[in-house]
Scaffold this active site. Structure first.
Site: not given
Ligand code: GDP
Ligand code: MG
Length: 201
Positions: A156, A14, A159, A54, A170
């Site tokens: 973070n 990112k 992705h 997403y 994806e």
């Molecule tokens: P990843 O697969 O580990 O990147 O996580 P996810 O697919 O669950 O979520 C994608 C993105 O959504 C993350 O990189 C965060 O930016 C956001 N996100 C996911 N869970 C949370 C949450 O509990 N709180 C907040 N504020 N953002 C979240």
């Molecule tokens: Mg994810």
């Protein structure tokens, strides 16, 4: 069925990862475990491309919304909404701003259990709680609490696809088949050959 060593996954470094000059460090971590880089490009994604990424999984909005609401409640906090779709609406808007703010690096990694291995090395979504030794645990320090207070996406660094199916969708979204290179890496012999009969002279 394709062999385990043919599994592929998508990684996006990112904008914060690029700005912090971590492309080399991050790439090295996936490389040294034995994975093979088969697709690579740098670009500034459009908000349309990010939204589509997403929402490739029609369940992502509900699942992520529910997970976020539970996260608030587990910490004794009140979520901004009880509606998972409304919550991910906010998350998605913040992600669009975050990911379109500068160049990102898109990578396709191939190898045995590529999806799981990359997730393990990447670490959990929230840097504050991702394990020490993972990229997110070692190289960045953001939290949901801080990013929510400031009304932005959690920074973070990465992705990484969450499942083989997600990875396929994806990779198709970001790469054309011609952009993926089919080749052999010398070290694959030691990783995957059954008989190890090519070593001794
Ligand atoms: P990843 O697969 O580990 O990147 O996580 P996810 O697919 O669950 O979520 C994608 C993105 O959504 C993350 O990189 C965060 O930016 C956001 N996100 C996911 N869970 C949370 C949450 O509990 N709180 C907040 N504020 N953002 C979240
Ligand atoms: Mg994810």
């Amino acid at each position: 069925m394709a062999h385990h060593k043919d599994e592929k996954t998508l990684v996006i470094i990112k904008p914060d990862g690029v700005q912090r000059s971590l492309i080399g460090e991050i790439t090295a971590r996936y490389e040294r475990v034995g994975l093979k880089l088969v697709g690579l490009k740098i670009m500034v994604p459009t908000v349309e491309q990010i939204e589509e990424h997403y929402t490739l999984d029609p369940e992502w909005r509900r699942v992520t919304g529910e997970k976020t609401i539970k996260g608030y409640k587990d910490k004794g906090l009140t979520p901004p909404s009880e509606d998972p779709i409304e919550i991910t609406g906010i998350i998605l808007e913040n992600l669009k701003k975050y990911l379109s703010s500068g160049p990102v690096v898109l990578m396709v990694w191939q190898g045995a259990h590529a999806v799981g291995v990359v997730r393990k090395i990447t670490g959990g979504t929230e840097p504050l709680t991702s394990d020490v030794g993972t990229i997110r645990g070692d190289l960045v320090l953001d939290s949901y609490q801080m990013s929510d207070t400031d009304g932005r996406a959690v920074r973070n660094l990465l992705h990484a696809s969450g499942s083989v199916e997600e990875a396929e969708n994806e990779i198709n979204h970001w790469f054309t088949p011609e952009e993926l290179v089919n080749y052999r890496l010398v070290q694959e012999q030691i990783l995957y050959d059954v008989n190890l009969d090519g070593i001794l002279e």
